[in-house]
Motif scaffolding. Sequence first.
Motif, PDB file in Angstrom:
ATOM      1  N   GLU A  68     -12.304   0.085   0.854  1.00  0.00           N
ATOM      2  CA  GLU A  68     -11.877   1.536   1.433  1.00  0.00           C
ATOM      3  C   GLU A  68     -11.259   1.453   2.549  1.00  0.00           C
ATOM      4  O   GLU A  68     -10.531   2.137   2.867  1.00  0.00           O
ATOM      5  CB  GLU A  68     -13.348   2.093   1.468  1.00  0.00           C
ATOM      6  N   LEU A  69     -11.737   0.357   3.387  1.00  0.00           N
ATOM      7  CA  LEU A  69     -11.232   0.477   5.007  1.00  0.00           C
ATOM      8  C   LEU A  69      -9.809  -0.228   4.672  1.00  0.00           C
ATOM      9  O   LEU A  69      -8.668   0.299   5.594  1.00  0.00           O
ATOM     10  CB  LEU A  69     -12.009  -0.448   5.615  1.00  0.00           C
ATOM     11  N   GLN A  70      -9.435  -1.139   3.842  1.00  0.00           N
ATOM     12  CA  GLN A  70      -8.088  -1.538   3.709  1.00  0.00           C
ATOM     13  C   GLN A  70      -7.160  -0.387   3.120  1.00  0.00           C
ATOM     14  O   GLN A  70      -6.003  -0.379   3.542  1.00  0.00           O
ATOM     15  CB  GLN A  70      -8.173  -2.859   2.667  1.00  0.00           C
ATOM     16  N   THR A  71      -7.837   0.298   2.235  1.00  0.00           N
ATOM     17  CA  THR A  71      -6.885   1.504   1.761  1.00  0.00           C
ATOM     18  C   THR A  71      -6.614   2.328   2.826  1.00  0.00           C
ATOM     19  O   THR A  71      -5.399   2.941   3.094  1.00  0.00           O
ATOM     20  CB  THR A  71      -7.900   1.923   0.605  1.00  0.00           C
ATOM     21  N   ILE A  72      -7.609   2.656   3.766  1.00  0.00           N
ATOM     22  CA  ILE A  72      -7.346   3.480   4.759  1.00  0.00           C
ATOM     23  C   ILE A  72      -6.312   3.021   5.604  1.00  0.00           C
ATOM     24  O   ILE A  72      -5.556   3.714   6.204  1.00  0.00           O
ATOM     25  CB  ILE A  72      -8.479   4.081   5.526  1.00  0.00           C
ATOM     26  N   LEU A  73      -6.349   1.646   6.008  1.00  0.00           N
ATOM     27  CA  LEU A  73      -5.633   1.143   6.806  1.00  0.00           C
ATOM     28  C   LEU A  73      -4.225   1.044   6.401  1.00  0.00           C
ATOM     29  O   LEU A  73      -3.288   1.296   7.255  1.00  0.00           O
ATOM     30  CB  LEU A  73      -6.083  -0.573   7.139  1.00  0.00           C
ATOM     31  N   GLN A  74      -3.910   0.945   4.964  1.00  0.00           N
ATOM     32  CA  GLN A  74      -2.569   0.902   4.241  1.00  0.00           C
ATOM     33  C   GLN A  74      -2.122   2.268   4.738  1.00  0.00           C
ATOM     34  O   GLN A  74      -0.974   2.308   4.939  1.00  0.00           O
ATOM     35  CB  GLN A  74      -2.636   0.385   2.687  1.00  0.00           C
ATOM     36  N   ASP A  75      -2.910   3.229   4.433  1.00  0.00           N
ATOM     37  CA  ASP A  75      -2.172   4.776   4.665  1.00  0.00           C
ATOM     38  C   ASP A  75      -2.035   4.959   5.824  1.00  0.00           C
ATOM     39  O   ASP A  75      -0.887   5.645   6.258  1.00  0.00           O
ATOM     40  CB  ASP A  75      -3.493   5.738   3.994  1.00  0.00           C
ATOM     41  N   SER A  76      -2.665   4.333   6.681  1.00  0.00           N
ATOM     42  CA  SER A  76      -2.536   4.502   8.257  1.00  0.00           C
ATOM     43  C   SER A  76      -1.077   3.928   8.674  1.00  0.00           C
ATOM     44  O   SER A  76      -0.318   4.445   9.359  1.00  0.00           O
ATOM     45  CB  SER A  76      -3.777   4.107   9.237  1.00  0.00           C
ATOM     46  N   ALA A  77      -0.964   2.648   8.204  1.00  0.00           N
ATOM     47  CA  ALA A  77       0.308   2.031   8.331  1.00  0.00           C
ATOM     48  C   ALA A  77       1.601   2.828   8.057  1.00  0.00           C
ATOM     49  O   ALA A  77       2.583   2.502   8.421  1.00  0.00           O
ATOM     50  CB  ALA A  77       0.211   0.565   7.817  1.00  0.00           C
ATOM     51  N   CYS A  78       1.335   3.454   6.810  1.00  0.00           N
ATOM     52  CA  CYS A  78       2.330   4.368   6.399  1.00  0.00           C
ATOM     53  C   CYS A  78       2.357   5.682   6.645  1.00  0.00           C
ATOM     54  O   CYS A  78       3.150   6.671   6.115  1.00  0.00           O
ATOM     55  CB  CYS A  78       2.133   4.326   4.559  1.00  0.00           C
ATOM     56  N   GLY A  79       1.873   5.936   7.896  1.00  0.00           N
ATOM     57  CA  GLY A  79       1.931   7.227   8.715  1.00  0.00           C
ATOM     58  C   GLY A  79       1.113   8.404   8.165  1.00  0.00           C
ATOM     59  O   GLY A  79       1.171   9.480   8.923  1.00  0.00           O
ATOM     60  N   ARG A  80      -0.227   7.860   7.514  1.00  0.00           N
ATOM     61  CA  ARG A  80      -1.196   9.080   7.444  1.00  0.00           C
ATOM     62  C   ARG A  80      -2.404   8.472   7.907  1.00  0.00           C
ATOM     63  O   ARG A  80      -3.315   8.225   7.102  1.00  0.00           O
ATOM     64  CB  ARG A  80      -1.089   9.313   5.950  1.00  0.00           C
TER      65      ARG A  80
END
Length: 350
Positions: free
Chosen positions: A13-25
Amino acid sequence: MQAAHEYAQQKLELQTILQDSACGRPPSTYIALQLMQSTEGQPELAAIACLIQGHAWQHISEHAKAQMAFAAGMEGFRQLGMAAEECDASILLGMSYLLAGEPQKALDQWSNALQLARKLSDRGLICRVYLGVGQVYIGFNDIPSALAFNELALELARLLNDDQRKGEALLNVASDAYRLGRYSYTLQCIAEAEKLLQSTVTNAIWSAEVVYYRGLVHTRQQHYAQARAELETAYMLSDRNDNLWGKAHALTALGELLLLLDDPIAGETLSNAFGLASGAQMQALMQRCATGLVGWYKQQGQHEAALPYYAVLLAPQQGTTANISPAYLRQIQARQAQSRIRWLETQVAG
C-alpha cells in the motif's frame, strides 16, 4: 504468518502511494503524517513513509519540510543497507534543494547519488541523476549546458526504453529549448511527451506542463487566442491537482499575456499570481508579476497602488550565479564530460 501478511500488505500500500506521489498525486500532508505514524517500529516502512511525506510537502512548495522528510528517508534506507532506495531518496532530496533555489546543494547531493548508482550499475538511477544535474545548470543560468545534459539523459532513456524517464527528459529538453528560443524543437518534444502521457505514462504534473509550455510557445509566436486557452487549461489542471508550482507559473504567464492584450482582468490575474508566488517564495515569479503589476497600475493611472511592487523590484535579489566558485564551475564541467564518457560506455556494454 498473519503478521507477515499484514506487513507485506502495508508495504504494498505504501509503495503504491509512493508511486502515485512520484507521478504528481501525493496525499495531503495530514494523510502523509498519519501514514508515517502507522509505521512506528517498522524501519523500512517508515523510510518509505518519509518519502511520501517529502512528496506531500514538496507538492505545496514547503521545501524545507520536504528536505527533512527526504533526508530522513534516505538515512533510514542507508541504515538498512538498501542502497538503491537510498540513492532514489538522495535524488529526490537533490531536486528539493534545486526547487528551493540551492543548486550547489543539489549538485552535492546528486554527486553522492551518482556514486551510489554506479556502484549498483543501475543505469536507470544514473539516468535520473543526469536529469537532475541538467536542471542544476538552469540554477546556474547556463541554459545551453542544461540542454546538452538533458539531451544526454534523453539519449540514455531511449537506450533503456524507459518511458517514464523519456517523458521527464523530453519536458526538461522542451523547457531548455524554450528558454533558448528554439520553439519548433520545444513543440516537437512536447508532442512526443504528450504521446507518452496518452499511452504508457501517467503524471498529472507533466500533463499540465505539456499544455503550459505549449501556451508559452504560442504566446511568443503571437498566437494569442490559442495561448490564452492553453494557459487557462494549464492553470485549471494544476489547480485540480493542487500543485502550487504549476498554478503559480501558469497564472503568471496568463497574466502577462492578458496584460499584452490590454485585457481588463490582467491586473487581477497578476495580483493572484503574485500571491501564489510570494506564498511559496518563488522569487523569479514574484519579479515577473511585480513588473507586470507596475505596468498595469501605471496604465490605470493608479501610481500609488504600484508602489509596493516597485519595492519588490528594487529589493536585492539572491542570485545563484554570483557566488559560484571557480572550483564549482570546474566540477560541473567535469561532471558533464565524465557523464558523456560513462554514457558511451553503457552503449558499448549495451
